[in-house]
Design an enzyme around this catalytic site. Structure first.
Site, PDB file in Angstrom:
ATOM      1  N   HIS A   1      -9.455   0.934   4.977  1.00 35.66           N
ATOM      2  CA  HIS A   1      -8.179   1.160   5.678  1.00 35.66           C
ATOM      3  C   HIS A   1      -8.433   2.111   6.850  1.00 35.66           C
ATOM      4  O   HIS A   1      -9.253   3.036   6.747  1.00 35.66           O
ATOM      5  CB  HIS A   1      -7.158   1.761   4.705  1.00 35.66           C
ATOM      6  CG  HIS A   1      -5.762   1.755   5.263  1.00 35.66           C
ATOM      7  ND1 HIS A   1      -5.350   2.671   6.200  1.00 35.66           N
ATOM      8  CD2 HIS A   1      -4.718   0.943   5.037  1.00 35.66           C
ATOM      9  CE1 HIS A   1      -4.089   2.425   6.508  1.00 35.66           C
ATOM     10  NE2 HIS A   1      -3.672   1.373   5.825  1.00 35.66           N
TER      11      HIS A   1
ATOM     12  N   GLU B   1      -6.848   4.516   7.923  1.00 35.59           N
ATOM     13  CA  GLU B   1      -6.621   5.936   7.619  1.00 35.59           C
ATOM     14  C   GLU B   1      -7.844   6.549   6.939  1.00 35.59           C
ATOM     15  O   GLU B   1      -8.106   7.744   7.075  1.00 35.59           O
ATOM     16  CB  GLU B   1      -5.351   6.089   6.762  1.00 35.59           C
ATOM     17  CG  GLU B   1      -4.107   5.837   7.615  1.00 35.59           C
ATOM     18  CD  GLU B   1      -2.886   5.389   6.845  1.00 35.59           C
ATOM     19  OE1 GLU B   1      -2.881   5.433   5.606  1.00 35.59           O
ATOM     20  OE2 GLU B   1      -1.920   4.954   7.509  1.00 35.59           O
TER      21      GLU B   1
ATOM     22  N   SER C   1       3.488  -2.160  10.399  1.00 34.16           N
ATOM     23  CA  SER C   1       4.922  -2.140  10.675  1.00 34.16           C
ATOM     24  C   SER C   1       5.636  -3.439  10.311  1.00 34.16           C
ATOM     25  O   SER C   1       6.605  -3.823  10.980  1.00 34.16           O
ATOM     26  CB  SER C   1       5.175  -1.779  12.147  1.00 34.16           C
ATOM     27  OG  SER C   1       4.732  -0.458  12.413  1.00 34.16           O
TER      28      SER C   1
ATOM     29  N   GLU D   1      -5.237  -5.102  10.660  1.00 32.53           N
ATOM     30  CA  GLU D   1      -4.263  -4.029  10.846  1.00 32.53           C
ATOM     31  C   GLU D   1      -4.582  -3.269  12.123  1.00 32.53           C
ATOM     32  O   GLU D   1      -5.416  -2.333  12.100  1.00 32.53           O
ATOM     33  CB  GLU D   1      -4.318  -3.067   9.660  1.00 32.53           C
ATOM     34  CG  GLU D   1      -3.964  -3.698   8.334  1.00 32.53           C
ATOM     35  CD  GLU D   1      -3.395  -2.675   7.367  1.00 32.53           C
ATOM     36  OE1 GLU D   1      -2.315  -2.936   6.834  1.00 32.53           O
ATOM     37  OE2 GLU D   1      -3.999  -1.616   7.178  1.00 32.53           O
TER      38      GLU D   1
ATOM     39  N   GLY E   1       2.808  -1.221   4.273  1.00 32.56           N
ATOM     40  CA  GLY E   1       2.758   0.196   3.937  1.00 32.56           C
ATOM     41  C   GLY E   1       4.148   0.723   3.612  1.00 32.56           C
ATOM     42  O   GLY E   1       4.672   0.508   2.515  1.00 32.56           O
ATOM     43  N   GLY E   2       4.756   1.372   4.581  1.00 33.96           N
ATOM     44  CA  GLY E   2       6.044   2.049   4.382  1.00 33.96           C
ATOM     45  C   GLY E   2       7.094   1.222   3.651  1.00 33.96           C
ATOM     46  O   GLY E   2       7.747   1.712   2.719  1.00 33.96           O
TER      47      GLY E   2
ATOM     48  N   ASN F   1       0.859  -1.186   0.000  1.00 33.54           N
ATOM     49  CA  ASN F   1       0.000   0.000   0.000  1.00 33.54           C
ATOM     50  C   ASN F   1       0.895   1.236   0.000  1.00 33.54           C
ATOM     51  O   ASN F   1       1.479   1.577   1.021  1.00 33.54           O
ATOM     52  CB  ASN F   1      -0.888  -0.034   1.263  1.00 33.54           C
ATOM     53  CG  ASN F   1      -1.703   1.230   1.435  1.00 33.54           C
ATOM     54  OD1 ASN F   1      -1.822   2.034   0.520  1.00 33.54           O
ATOM     55  ND2 ASN F   1      -2.272   1.402   2.624  1.00 33.54           N
ATOM     56  N   TRP F   2       0.982   1.877  -1.163  1.00 32.43           N
ATOM     57  CA  TRP F   2       1.874   3.044  -1.268  1.00 32.43           C
ATOM     58  C   TRP F   2       1.266   4.283  -0.628  1.00 32.43           C
ATOM     59  O   TRP F   2       1.931   5.305  -0.498  1.00 32.43           O
ATOM     60  CB  TRP F   2       2.192   3.324  -2.745  1.00 32.43           C
ATOM     61  CG  TRP F   2       3.172   2.342  -3.351  1.00 32.43           C
ATOM     62  CD1 TRP F   2       3.627   1.181  -2.781  1.00 32.43           C
ATOM     63  CD2 TRP F   2       3.812   2.439  -4.629  1.00 32.43           C
ATOM     64  NE1 TRP F   2       4.513   0.551  -3.628  1.00 32.43           N
ATOM     65  CE2 TRP F   2       4.644   1.307  -4.776  1.00 32.43           C
ATOM     66  CE3 TRP F   2       3.757   3.359  -5.672  1.00 32.43           C
ATOM     67  CZ2 TRP F   2       5.418   1.084  -5.922  1.00 32.43           C
ATOM     68  CZ3 TRP F   2       4.531   3.134  -6.813  1.00 32.43           C
ATOM     69  CH2 TRP F   2       5.353   2.006  -6.926  1.00 32.43           C
TER      70      TRP F   2
ATOM     71  N   GLY G   1       2.526   2.133  10.801  1.00 34.13           N
ATOM     72  CA  GLY G   1       3.519   3.197  10.667  1.00 34.13           C
ATOM     73  C   GLY G   1       4.185   3.605  11.966  1.00 34.13           C
ATOM     74  O   GLY G   1       4.805   4.671  12.033  1.00 34.13           O
TER      75      GLY G   1
HETATM   76  C1  PEP Z   1      -0.766   0.094   6.038  1.00 33.16           C
HETATM   77  O1  PEP Z   1      -0.928   1.298   5.961  1.00 33.16           O
HETATM   78  O2  PEP Z   1      -1.587  -0.675   5.505  1.00 33.16           O
HETATM   79  C2  PEP Z   1       0.397  -0.395   6.758  1.00 33.16           C
HETATM   80  C3  PEP Z   1       0.411  -1.632   7.132  1.00 33.16           C
HETATM   81  O3  PEP Z   1       1.381   0.523   6.995  1.00 33.16           O
HETATM   82  P1  PEP Z   1       2.843   0.243   7.631  1.00 33.16           P
HETATM   83  O4  PEP Z   1       3.340  -1.062   7.028  1.00 33.16           O
HETATM   84  O5  PEP Z   1       3.658   1.396   7.204  1.00 33.16           O
HETATM   85  O6  PEP Z   1       2.668   0.114   9.096  1.00 33.16           O
END
Ligand code: PEP
Length: 252
Positions: A99, A101, A214, A169, A235-236, A12-13, A175
């Site tokens: 998500h 966010e 993470s 998640e 994500g990151g 997930n960018w 993050g």
């Molecule tokens: C995400 O936003 O779906 C995610 C898992 O982010 P991160 O890996 O950066 O925690």
């Protein structure tokens, strides 16, 4: 590691990536072609501005492409929104929905997530539906109840087999560098499988349940070997081909 289904590692960018990021997409395709993801299915979910360019790069490769959200309607006067049909038309095969966010930043409710999921399934997309508790909810002992409610209200009844993926998640792990313990992940994923087997009778065993929050090259082997974890939503670390492939490489 024994997997009931083919594991899925999706990147997930988020709201990251300019045209120069297309090089990362091309590198991911190259690494997957060279066997870097083993038996895992790989999907990249770029921002909408890069979607068609990424699908062009991934065409004919083993890397799939997904959107990060869609509207519940197929078309209409919804300025700034993108429909599931549009994602499909742009070459996407997946879409991330619900998500945290979007639930937090755009006040998306479980019912809206379910309407979007129906639209995604209707357009022929696979829906990666995100669920997860906040830190306060976990600390209060309410993690299972919250996720149970999200599942009950966000997942369309009668979803066709194999078209829904759940991503667990925990909001507090996204993050932040923090992750739940393997025991907590196993408990939640087992719970999700059981609930989904009731919600979509008979589908629980083959349902893919991703862990997200993470995940990085250093913790991937441990997190992805937990019982009932069928892949990761990253994500990151998915913004770098090297890091993303080091995670997917767990399945080699
Ligand atoms: C995400 O936003 O779906 C995610 C898992 O982010 P991160 O890996 O950066 O925690």
């Amino acid at each position: 590691m024994i997997h009931r289904t083919r594991p899925l590692v999706a990147g997930n960018w988020k709201m990251n990536g300019l045209r120069e990021s297309l090089n990362e997409a091309a590198s991911i395709c190259k690494a997957v072609a060279a066997g870097g993801a083993g038996k895992a299915e790989i999907v990249v979910c770029p921002p909408a501005t890069l979607l068609m360019a990424v699908t062009a790069i991934c065409e004919g490769t083993k890397v799939g492409v997904g959107g990060q959200d869609c509207h519940a309607e197929a078309s209409g006067a919804f300025t700034g929104d993108i429909s599931a049909e549009m994602l499909k038309d742009a070459g996407a095969t997946y879409v991330i929905l619900g998500h945290s966010e979007r639930r937090a930043g755009h006040h998306e409710t479980n019912e809206q997530v379910r309407a979007k999921a129906k639209a995604a399934l209707g357009a022929g997309l696979m829906a990666i539906i995100c669920v997860g508790e906040t830190r306060a909810e976990r600390d209060a002992g309410g993690a299972l109840a919250i996720v149970g409610k999200q599942l009950a209200s966000s997942i369309p009844d009668n979803s066709p087999p194999g078209r829904i993926v759940i991503a667990y998640e925990p909001v507090w792990a996204i993050g932040t560098g923090f992750t739940p313990t393997p025991q907590d992940i196993a408990e939640m994923h087992g719970f999700i499988r059981e609930r989904m087997n009731q919600h979509l009778p008979g589908q629980g065993a083959n349902l893919r349940i991703l862990y997200g929050g993470s995940v990085n090259p250093a913790n991937a082997a441990q997190l992805l070997s937990v019982e009932d974890v069928d892949g990761a939503l990253v994500g990151g670390a998915s913004l770098s081909c090297a890091e993303f492939m080091a995670i997917a490489g767990v399945y080699r």
